[in-house]
Design a protein around this motif. Structure first.
Motif, PDB file in Angstrom:
ATOM      1  N   VAL A  32       0.846  -1.205   0.000  1.00  0.00           N
ATOM      2  CA  VAL A  32       0.000   0.000   0.000  1.00  0.00           C
ATOM      3  C   VAL A  32       0.875   1.247   0.000  1.00  0.00           C
ATOM      4  O   VAL A  32       0.665   2.196  -0.765  1.00  0.00           O
ATOM      5  CB  VAL A  32      -0.933  -0.001   1.237  1.00  0.00           C
ATOM      6  N   LYS A  33       1.903   1.205   0.849  1.00  0.00           N
ATOM      7  CA  LYS A  33       2.783   2.368   0.989  1.00  0.00           C
ATOM      8  C   LYS A  33       3.632   2.569  -0.270  1.00  0.00           C
ATOM      9  O   LYS A  33       3.783   3.685  -0.756  1.00  0.00           O
ATOM     10  CB  LYS A  33       3.692   2.144   2.204  1.00  0.00           C
ATOM     11  N   GLU A  34       4.128   1.476  -0.778  1.00  0.00           N
ATOM     12  CA  GLU A  34       5.016   1.533  -1.935  1.00  0.00           C
ATOM     13  C   GLU A  34       4.267   1.987  -3.188  1.00  0.00           C
ATOM     14  O   GLU A  34       4.743   2.799  -3.953  1.00  0.00           O
ATOM     15  CB  GLU A  34       5.536   0.123  -2.202  1.00  0.00           C
ATOM     16  N   GLN A  35       3.102   1.392  -3.401  1.00  0.00           N
ATOM     17  CA  GLN A  35       2.391   1.626  -4.664  1.00  0.00           C
ATOM     18  C   GLN A  35       1.300   2.689  -4.562  1.00  0.00           C
ATOM     19  O   GLN A  35       0.620   2.954  -5.539  1.00  0.00           O
ATOM     20  CB  GLN A  35       1.785   0.305  -5.165  1.00  0.00           C
ATOM     21  N   HIS A  36       1.156   3.273  -3.365  1.00  0.00           N
ATOM     22  CA  HIS A  36       0.124   4.290  -3.154  1.00  0.00           C
ATOM     23  C   HIS A  36      -1.244   3.821  -3.641  1.00  0.00           C
ATOM     24  O   HIS A  36      -1.946   4.538  -4.362  1.00  0.00           O
ATOM     25  CB  HIS A  36       0.497   5.597  -3.861  1.00  0.00           C
ATOM     26  N   LYS A  37      -1.578   2.578  -3.280  1.00  0.00           N
ATOM     27  CA  LYS A  37      -2.882   2.045  -3.685  1.00  0.00           C
ATOM     28  C   LYS A  37      -3.670   1.712  -2.429  1.00  0.00           C
ATOM     29  O   LYS A  37      -3.095   1.223  -1.463  1.00  0.00           O
ATOM     30  CB  LYS A  37      -2.677   0.756  -4.470  1.00  0.00           C
ATOM     31  N   PRO A  38      -4.989   1.923  -2.439  1.00  0.00           N
ATOM     32  CA  PRO A  38      -5.781   1.510  -1.284  1.00  0.00           C
ATOM     33  C   PRO A  38      -5.740  -0.021  -1.144  1.00  0.00           C
ATOM     34  O   PRO A  38      -5.706  -0.731  -2.161  1.00  0.00           O
ATOM     35  CB  PRO A  38      -7.204   1.961  -1.620  1.00  0.00           C
ATOM     36  N   ILE A  39      -5.753  -0.482   0.097  1.00  0.00           N
ATOM     37  CA  ILE A  39      -5.578  -1.917   0.367  1.00  0.00           C
ATOM     38  C   ILE A  39      -6.600  -2.775  -0.369  1.00  0.00           C
ATOM     39  O   ILE A  39      -6.266  -3.839  -0.902  1.00  0.00           O
ATOM     40  CB  ILE A  39      -5.606  -2.188   1.891  1.00  0.00           C
ATOM     41  N   GLU A  40      -7.846  -2.292  -0.452  1.00  0.00           N
ATOM     42  CA  GLU A  40      -8.904  -3.116  -1.045  1.00  0.00           C
ATOM     43  C   GLU A  40      -8.713  -3.323  -2.547  1.00  0.00           C
ATOM     44  O   GLU A  40      -9.380  -4.150  -3.157  1.00  0.00           O
ATOM     45  CB  GLU A  40     -10.289  -2.550  -0.724  1.00  0.00           C
ATOM     46  N   THR A  41      -7.791  -2.554  -3.164  1.00  0.00           N
ATOM     47  CA  THR A  41      -7.573  -2.736  -4.600  1.00  0.00           C
ATOM     48  C   THR A  41      -6.463  -3.756  -4.890  1.00  0.00           C
ATOM     49  O   THR A  41      -6.226  -4.106  -6.036  1.00  0.00           O
ATOM     50  CB  THR A  41      -7.194  -1.407  -5.291  1.00  0.00           C
ATOM     51  N   LEU A  42      -5.763  -4.222  -3.847  1.00  0.00           N
ATOM     52  CA  LEU A  42      -4.668  -5.178  -4.084  1.00  0.00           C
ATOM     53  C   LEU A  42      -5.224  -6.531  -4.501  1.00  0.00           C
ATOM     54  O   LEU A  42      -4.894  -7.065  -5.540  1.00  0.00           O
ATOM     55  CB  LEU A  42      -3.791  -5.330  -2.839  1.00  0.00           C
ATOM     56  N   PHE A  43      -6.036  -7.127  -3.637  1.00  0.00           N
ATOM     57  CA  PHE A  43      -6.822  -8.317  -3.971  1.00  0.00           C
ATOM     58  C   PHE A  43      -7.870  -8.508  -2.894  1.00  0.00           C
ATOM     59  O   PHE A  43      -7.784  -7.896  -1.827  1.00  0.00           O
ATOM     60  CB  PHE A  43      -5.950  -9.572  -4.161  1.00  0.00           C
ATOM     61  N   ALA A  44      -8.853  -9.345  -3.169  1.00  0.00           N
ATOM     62  CA  ALA A  44      -9.988  -9.470  -2.255  1.00  0.00           C
ATOM     63  C   ALA A  44      -9.571 -10.111  -0.933  1.00  0.00           C
ATOM     64  O   ALA A  44      -8.682 -10.960  -0.906  1.00  0.00           O
ATOM     65  CB  ALA A  44     -11.082 -10.301  -2.904  1.00  0.00           C
ATOM     66  N   PRO A  45     -10.217  -9.723   0.166  1.00  0.00           N
ATOM     67  CA  PRO A  45      -9.918 -10.305   1.475  1.00  0.00           C
ATOM     68  C   PRO A  45     -10.138 -11.826   1.513  1.00  0.00           C
ATOM     69  O   PRO A  45      -9.435 -12.534   2.243  1.00  0.00           O
ATOM     70  CB  PRO A  45     -10.863  -9.593   2.439  1.00  0.00           C
ATOM     71  N   THR A  46     -11.079 -12.328   0.719  1.00  0.00           N
ATOM     72  CA  THR A  46     -11.302 -13.779   0.677  1.00  0.00           C
ATOM     73  C   THR A  46     -10.050 -14.472   0.139  1.00  0.00           C
ATOM     74  O   THR A  46      -9.729 -15.601   0.528  1.00  0.00           O
ATOM     75  CB  THR A  46     -12.471 -14.128  -0.270  1.00  0.00           C
ATOM     76  N   ASN A  47      -9.363 -13.769  -0.729  1.00  0.00           N
ATOM     77  CA  ASN A  47      -8.141 -14.283  -1.322  1.00  0.00           C
ATOM     78  C   ASN A  47      -7.003 -14.369  -0.304  1.00  0.00           C
ATOM     79  O   ASN A  47      -6.176 -15.279  -0.343  1.00  0.00           O
ATOM     80  CB  ASN A  47      -7.749 -13.326  -2.449  1.00  0.00           C
ATOM     81  N   LEU A  48      -6.980 -13.409   0.613  1.00  0.00           N
ATOM     82  CA  LEU A  48      -5.985 -13.462   1.686  1.00  0.00           C
ATOM     83  C   LEU A  48      -6.274 -14.662   2.583  1.00  0.00           C
ATOM     84  O   LEU A  48      -5.370 -15.413   2.962  1.00  0.00           O
ATOM     85  CB  LEU A  48      -6.004 -12.171   2.517  1.00  0.00           C
ATOM     86  N   ALA A  49      -7.563 -14.861   2.888  1.00  0.00           N
ATOM     87  CA  ALA A  49      -7.952 -16.001   3.723  1.00  0.00           C
ATOM     88  C   ALA A  49      -7.534 -17.312   3.047  1.00  0.00           C
ATOM     89  O   ALA A  49      -7.036 -18.233   3.700  1.00  0.00           O
ATOM     90  CB  ALA A  49      -9.461 -15.983   3.963  1.00  0.00           C
ATOM     91  N   GLU A  50      -7.689 -17.369   1.744  1.00  0.00           N
ATOM     92  CA  GLU A  50      -7.319 -18.574   0.992  1.00  0.00           C
ATOM     93  C   GLU A  50      -5.812 -18.825   1.054  1.00  0.00           C
ATOM     94  O   GLU A  50      -5.358 -19.951   1.261  1.00  0.00           O
ATOM     95  CB  GLU A  50      -7.762 -18.408  -0.474  1.00  0.00           C
ATOM     96  N   LEU A  51      -5.041 -17.753   0.913  1.00  0.00           N
ATOM     97  CA  LEU A  51      -3.579 -17.863   0.979  1.00  0.00           C
ATOM     98  C   LEU A  51      -3.157 -18.432   2.339  1.00  0.00           C
ATOM     99  O   LEU A  51      -2.339 -19.355   2.427  1.00  0.00           O
ATOM    100  CB  LEU A  51      -2.940 -16.491   0.750  1.00  0.00           C
ATOM    101  N   ILE A  52      -3.743 -17.885   3.398  1.00  0.00           N
ATOM    102  CA  ILE A  52      -3.388 -18.340   4.743  1.00  0.00           C
ATOM    103  C   ILE A  52      -3.791 -19.802   4.929  1.00  0.00           C
ATOM    104  O   ILE A  52      -3.060 -20.599   5.516  1.00  0.00           O
ATOM    105  CB  ILE A  52      -4.047 -17.434   5.821  1.00  0.00           C
ATOM    106  N   HIS A  53      -4.939 -20.153   4.368  1.00  0.00           N
ATOM    107  CA  HIS A  53      -5.405 -21.546   4.472  1.00  0.00           C
ATOM    108  C   HIS A  53      -4.439 -22.501   3.767  1.00  0.00           C
ATOM    109  O   HIS A  53      -4.167 -23.599   4.264  1.00  0.00           O
ATOM    110  CB  HIS A  53      -6.817 -21.676   3.890  1.00  0.00           C
ATOM    111  N   LEU A  54      -3.906 -22.066   2.623  1.00  0.00           N
ATOM    112  CA  LEU A  54      -2.956 -22.910   1.884  1.00  0.00           C
ATOM    113  C   LEU A  54      -1.695 -23.157   2.718  1.00  0.00           C
ATOM    114  O   LEU A  54      -1.103 -24.240   2.673  1.00  0.00           O
ATOM    115  CB  LEU A  54      -2.576 -22.256   0.544  1.00  0.00           C
TER     116      LEU A  54
END
Ligand code: ADP
Ligand code: MG
Length: 476
Positions: A356-378
């Motif tokens: 977010v800091k590096e690319q000056h993008k809002p967090i919600e535009t990086l990828f969906a929160p469900t996707n983060l949950a999936e990554l952690i599950h993996l």
């Protein structure tokens, strides 16, 4: 220190309504000069103000969010002065009867919790803007009235702030609240949040407050801090050398890091306040106030407390996650999608906020929160190692693809099959007989080397727990 400083802050906050406080003219920032003006904000004869209810609603929201008392009756007054950016010759404000009093902001500086009182909040209109020719040869100034009549609230604190750090903490909390409840974009560079700092000093051991100096129009936390520090020192030195602090308004010069007198008390305007005869008192029904109160979202400090209590997160995590509302909502969505709290917190705080800091993008535009949950599950289910997860994460940010798809497409899944791992372990041992001998001779470091070689051979994809177990078995 021989002198004790006291600070009181006045904050002007532009409300993010579509139209102006008393006119239907638009309020968007950056429009061509004088394209957002209309009879009322131009002060044309006969034009009558009509109060913007949305602005009132937002003002009430702000008052309630800082725990203020909302008055069912308040009034609008005229503050008279002449200036080219003020076409009517007066500003409409609430001088005698503001709509809100007695709020508070909780701050926490160096682990010391403290409450700073808010004396009052009132609704008022903004002035236009003067622009002076940048060419020294051209003695011309221009006026842009787009901002004239834009709704503001002015939030006045009690003189209860003791240091520049406390002032910044107060402003940080206040800004966070205003952003959370969506009443202002709080963009300081664009002037949506402007601060006047009142500063005085008194000798240690005395209780009467010293004479205050007001530093006007500070438009960054950095200049608030610097201006206050400069002013405390200037006043202390002045008194030390036998001088007296004069009540005056000063301006802060960021380039020089000094303040300079703008006008003394004697030169102060006589605003000749009187009730605006064009406007009836502002009446808010109890029920209306209650409805606005019910509509308030959970605030940063409430979320902070809940994250610690409900999710067992460290205070530090709770602070970072709630610093910005979108981050907090993102984190909560990831939990709703099944991510465990501490793991989600780590990913959001470390990896995601770095992007977010590096690319000056809002967090919600990086990828969906469900996707983060999936990554952690993996990771948790052993499909990928945490090392590989970092690569998957980078790919998720770059491509927007979901974690599972990336792992499958790139063959990144972890090797967990014991038979396969045993074969790899044996081949690594065969390739590094010296390390095997060294280990058997009692050299612990050789084990690390072998483990590294196994990782290298599988490009980090082997399940490290299983690999280490089998390596131990094979080494005997
Ligand atoms: P004004 O409208 O002239 O600016 P206010 O009564 O609105 O006066 O007060 C402005 C601010 O000055 C408030 O935030 C208040 O807390 C602060 N203040 C008052 N007295 C002192 C003092 N002695 N030292 C520092 N700040 C002070
Ligand atoms: Mg004031």
């Amino acid at each position: 220190m021989k002198f004790i400083p006291t600070i009181g802050l006045e904050v002007h906050c532009q409300l993010n309504t579509q139209s102006k406080l008393f006119s239907p003219a638009a309020t968007s920032f950056g429009a061509d000069a004088n394209t957002q003006v209309q009879t009322v904000c131009l002060g044309l004869p006969g034009a009558l103000p009509v109060l913007n209810r949305e602005a009132v609603k937002k003002a009430v929201r702000a008052g309630l969010a800082v725990g203020g008392v909302i008055h069912e009756r308040s009034k609008f007054d005229r503050k008279n002065y002449f200036y080219p950016d003020l076409p009517k010759g007066y500003q409409i404000t609430q001088f005698y009867e503001p709509y809100c009093t007695n709020g508070k902001i909780e701050i926490d500086v160096d682990k010391k919790k403290k409450t700073v009182g808010i004396t009052r909040i009132h609704i008022e209109e903004d002035a236009g803007k003067l622009m002076h020719s940048e060419d020294a040869q051209v003695h011309e100034s221009y006026v842009d009235l787009n901002r004239a009549g834009t709704p503001l609230i002015e939030i006045v604190s009690e003189p209860e702030i003791d240091s520049s750090d406390e002032a910044v903490a107060y402003l940080t909390e206040l800004k966070k609240i205003l952003e959370y409840i969506d009443v202002s974009d709080c963009n300081m560079e664009q002037g949506s949040l402007r601060v006047d700092a009142n500063v005085s000093v008194r000798r240690d051991g005395t209780s009467t407050l010293g004479t205050r100096v007001e530093i006007k129009n500070l438009n960054s936390f950095k200049s608030v801090k610097a201006a206050i520090e400069y002013e405390i020192e200037r006043q202390a030195e002045l008194i030390e050398s036998g001088g007296k602090v004069l009540q005056e308004t000063r301006l802060y010069n960021a380039a020089r890091d000094t303040t300079a007198s703008m006008r003394s008390k004697e030169e102060a305007h006589d605003y000749r306040y009187f009730p605006d005869p064009d406007l009836v008192p502002l009446i808010l029904k109890k029920e209306e106030i209650e409805n606005i109160k019910r509509d308030l979202p959970e605030l940063a400090h409430e979320k902070r407390a809940r994250y610690v209590e409900e999710f067992g997160l460290p205070e530090y995590d709770a602070e970072v996650l709630t610093a910005d509302r979108n981050t907090a909502l993102y984190f909560e969505d990831a939990l709703r999608a099944g991510a465990p709290a501490k793991k989600a917190s780590n990913w959001v705080m470390v990896e995601m906020l770095a992007v977010v800091k590096e690319q000056h993008k809002p967090i919600e535009t990086l990828f969906a929160p469900t996707n983060l949950a999936e990554l952690i599950h993996l990771i948790d289910s052993g499909v990928i190692s945490s090392k590989i997860a970092k690569e998957v994460f980078a790919e998720m940010v770059a491509s927007g693809k979901n974690a599972k798809a990336i792992v499958e497409a790139k063959g990144m899944a972890q090797i967990s099959d014991e038979g396969a791992i045993r074969e790899i372990v044996r081949s690594v041992m065969a390739e590094h007989p010296t390390s095997v001998d060294d280990f058997r001779d009692g050299k612990e470091r050789a084990l690390k080397h072998l483990q590294g070689e196994i990782m290298k051979k599988t490009r980090g994809k082997v399940n490290p727990q299983i690999a280490n177990k089998i390596l131990g078995e094979e080494l005997g």
